[in-house]
Design an enzyme around this catalytic site. Structure first.
Site, PDB file in Angstrom:
ATOM      1  CG  ASP A   1      46.368  -9.668  17.724  1.00 40.13           C
ATOM      2  OD1 ASP A   1      47.159  -8.674  17.769  1.00 40.13           O
ATOM      3  OD2 ASP A   1      46.169 -10.356  16.626  1.00 40.13           O
TER       4      ASP A   1
ATOM      5  CG  HIS B   1      37.710  -8.368  10.935  1.00 39.97           C
ATOM      6  ND1 HIS B   1      36.628  -9.115  10.838  1.00 39.97           N
ATOM      7  CD2 HIS B   1      38.473  -9.101  11.789  1.00 39.97           C
ATOM      8  CE1 HIS B   1      36.744 -10.189  11.836  1.00 39.97           C
ATOM      9  NE2 HIS B   1      37.989  -9.992  12.103  1.00 39.97           N
TER      10      HIS B   1
ATOM     11  CG  PHE C   1      47.066 -13.918   5.566  1.00 42.03           C
ATOM     12  CD1 PHE C   1      47.429 -13.080   4.814  1.00 42.03           C
ATOM     13  CD2 PHE C   1      45.931 -13.753   6.439  1.00 42.03           C
ATOM     14  CE1 PHE C   1      46.226 -12.209   4.300  1.00 42.03           C
ATOM     15  CE2 PHE C   1      44.739 -12.845   6.027  1.00 42.03           C
ATOM     16  CZ  PHE C   1      45.188 -12.158   4.809  1.00 42.03           C
TER      17      PHE C   1
END
Length: 427
Positions: free
Chosen positions: A105, A355, A192
């Site tokens: 990702d 993170h 999200f």
């Protein structure tokens, strides 16, 4: 940056010579006394995590033994085991990049918008209506059904800029013919969208996503190439997922071009979704010109930086840029607090910070331990889609974000603490 000759020529040696990819490092000395939040696990590994399992520690030590690490690896407070190298690892390399360490990702990260809207302005409005508007406007799937490419004026210029960048830099995107439809899509897992309140009850819009399917295709392509080359030239790796590309080779330069485009796509994907979020929020709330500040930051990426007197390729695998004065967003887990921070420029920490909360349990283990009722109890007072689809995202599957932030006190300053009142998860 001019790479050391050993790396530049390593793929030209005859296989029977069994090349060993050693690279001479500098004489940088780690400090003898570290603050309590830090712990040296090896000569080239400094750890900030007070919650650290054996698997993660061993993965970090394995990565730290790669011969091109300079000056050391920084293990962030939220570190947990990952593919090849641990998530929450900051990896500085001389003359090489490890594609699997960057991850699939590429450019995943956060974007947050601070508004001037106070909670009292919207507290009478049904949050369920806003959630439905978000779900209708921002695809929560891979993006195949993204029919909003012409709905907003800001979308077409973003697509055009990405097309031009790909053309000018010879980025091959034939593997992802639908990449345009992926722009503005959220994706699943821990991605999200949230509506949050800060410590003064002012509203923040907040979301987490990355480079979607196109970034995954780019990553998988180059991970495979790195593994093939290392096998071809008999490079003895502790893990296939630590296979690297050497600077000065065509494969390295091609990866960097593709990587840069994917990071740009991820940044613009978050910006696209945030612009849509702002649009539906203003429509729902009856307000206008709500944005005060926007913070858009990666936490899975590679960039050239200078550390300990040398230019390195710095890979932040699950870490944010925390150079002095740099703003960033650090989310908690679903149902817990998130943080807006400013970097302190900690050099031992490679000017990086965590993170997020970091997983305690795998998704499979979380589903074995917890139920949809457990999740509902943890999400009390928060508008979200009920059901068992997101049980593996329950806060109990993650580390305590407050402990993570306490461990990070030498890395960042906390500016705002956010609590969500609405959560939308991807599918």
């Amino acid at each position: 940056m001019r790479a050391h000759g050993t790396v530049n020529t390593i793929f030209k040696q005859h296989p029977r010579h069994k090349p060993r990819p050693w690279i001479k490092g500098c004489a940088f000395q780690l400090p003898q006394q570290l603050p309590k939040a830090q712990r040296r696990l090896s000569h080239k590994l400094i750890n900030w995590a007070s919650l650290l399992d054996d698997t993660t520690e061993q993965q970090a030590k394995q990565t730290a033994r790669m011969p091109f690490i300079h000056p050391h690896i920084a293990l962030m407070p939220d570190a947990h085991s990952g593919k090849g190298s641990a998530v929450g690892t900051v990896i500085p390399t001389l003359g090489a990049v490890i594609p699997a360490a960057v991850g699939v990702d590429i450019g995943c990260g956060m974007v947050g918008v601070q508004t001037h809207i106070h909670h009292r302005t919207i507290e009478h409005l049904p949050l369920s209506d806003l959630r439905e508007m978000i779900e209708e406007t921002i695809p929560l799937s891979p993006g195949n059904y993204n029919d909003h490419l012409t709905r907003f004026d800001f979308t077409a210029p973003r697509i055009h800029a990405l097309e031009v960048h790909a053309h000018d830099n010879q980025v091959d995107l034939t593997h992802s013919p639908k990449w345009r439809n992926q722009l503005g899509s959220l994706g699943g897992g821990n991605h999200f969208i949230e509506l949050c309140l800060d410590e003064t009850d002012h509203v923040w819009l907040f979301l987490h996503s990355g480079s979607r399917g196109v970034g995954n295709k780019i990553a998988q392509k180059h991970i495979k190439i790195a593994q093939q080359l290392c096998a071809q030239w008999w490079i003895d790796l502790p893990s296939r997922d630590l296979a690297y590309l050497a600077e000065g080779t065509l494969e390295f330069s091609t990866y960097l071009r593709d990587l840069t485009w994917a990071q740009k796509f991820a940044f613009e994907n978050r910006a696209e979704m945030m612009d849509r979020f702002v649009a539906v929020f203003t429509q729902w709330s009856g307000t206008d010109d709500v944005e005060v500040e926007r913070i858009n930051c990666h936490h899975n990426y590679t960039v050239k930086e200078r550390h300990a007197g040398k230019d390195v390729w710095l890979t932040r695998k699950g870490a944010v840029d925390a150079h002095e004065g740099v703003r960033a967003m650090i989310p908690g887990s679903m149902g817990t607090r998130s943080y807006v921070v400013t970097g302190l420029g900690n050099r031992a920490g490679l000017c990086s910070a965590p993170h997020g909360a970091g997983r305690r349990f795998s998704r499979t283990e979380a589903r074995r331990r917890f139920t949809a009722d457990d999740l509902a109890a943890r999400m009390g007072g928060i508008e979200y889609r009920h059901g068992d689809a997101w049980v593996d995202e329950i806060p109990d599957a993650y580390k305590d974000i407050d402990q993570v932030m306490n461990d990070a006190r030498d890395l960042v300053r906390v500016d705002h603490t956010l609590r969500q009142i609405l959560n939308v998860k991807g599918t």
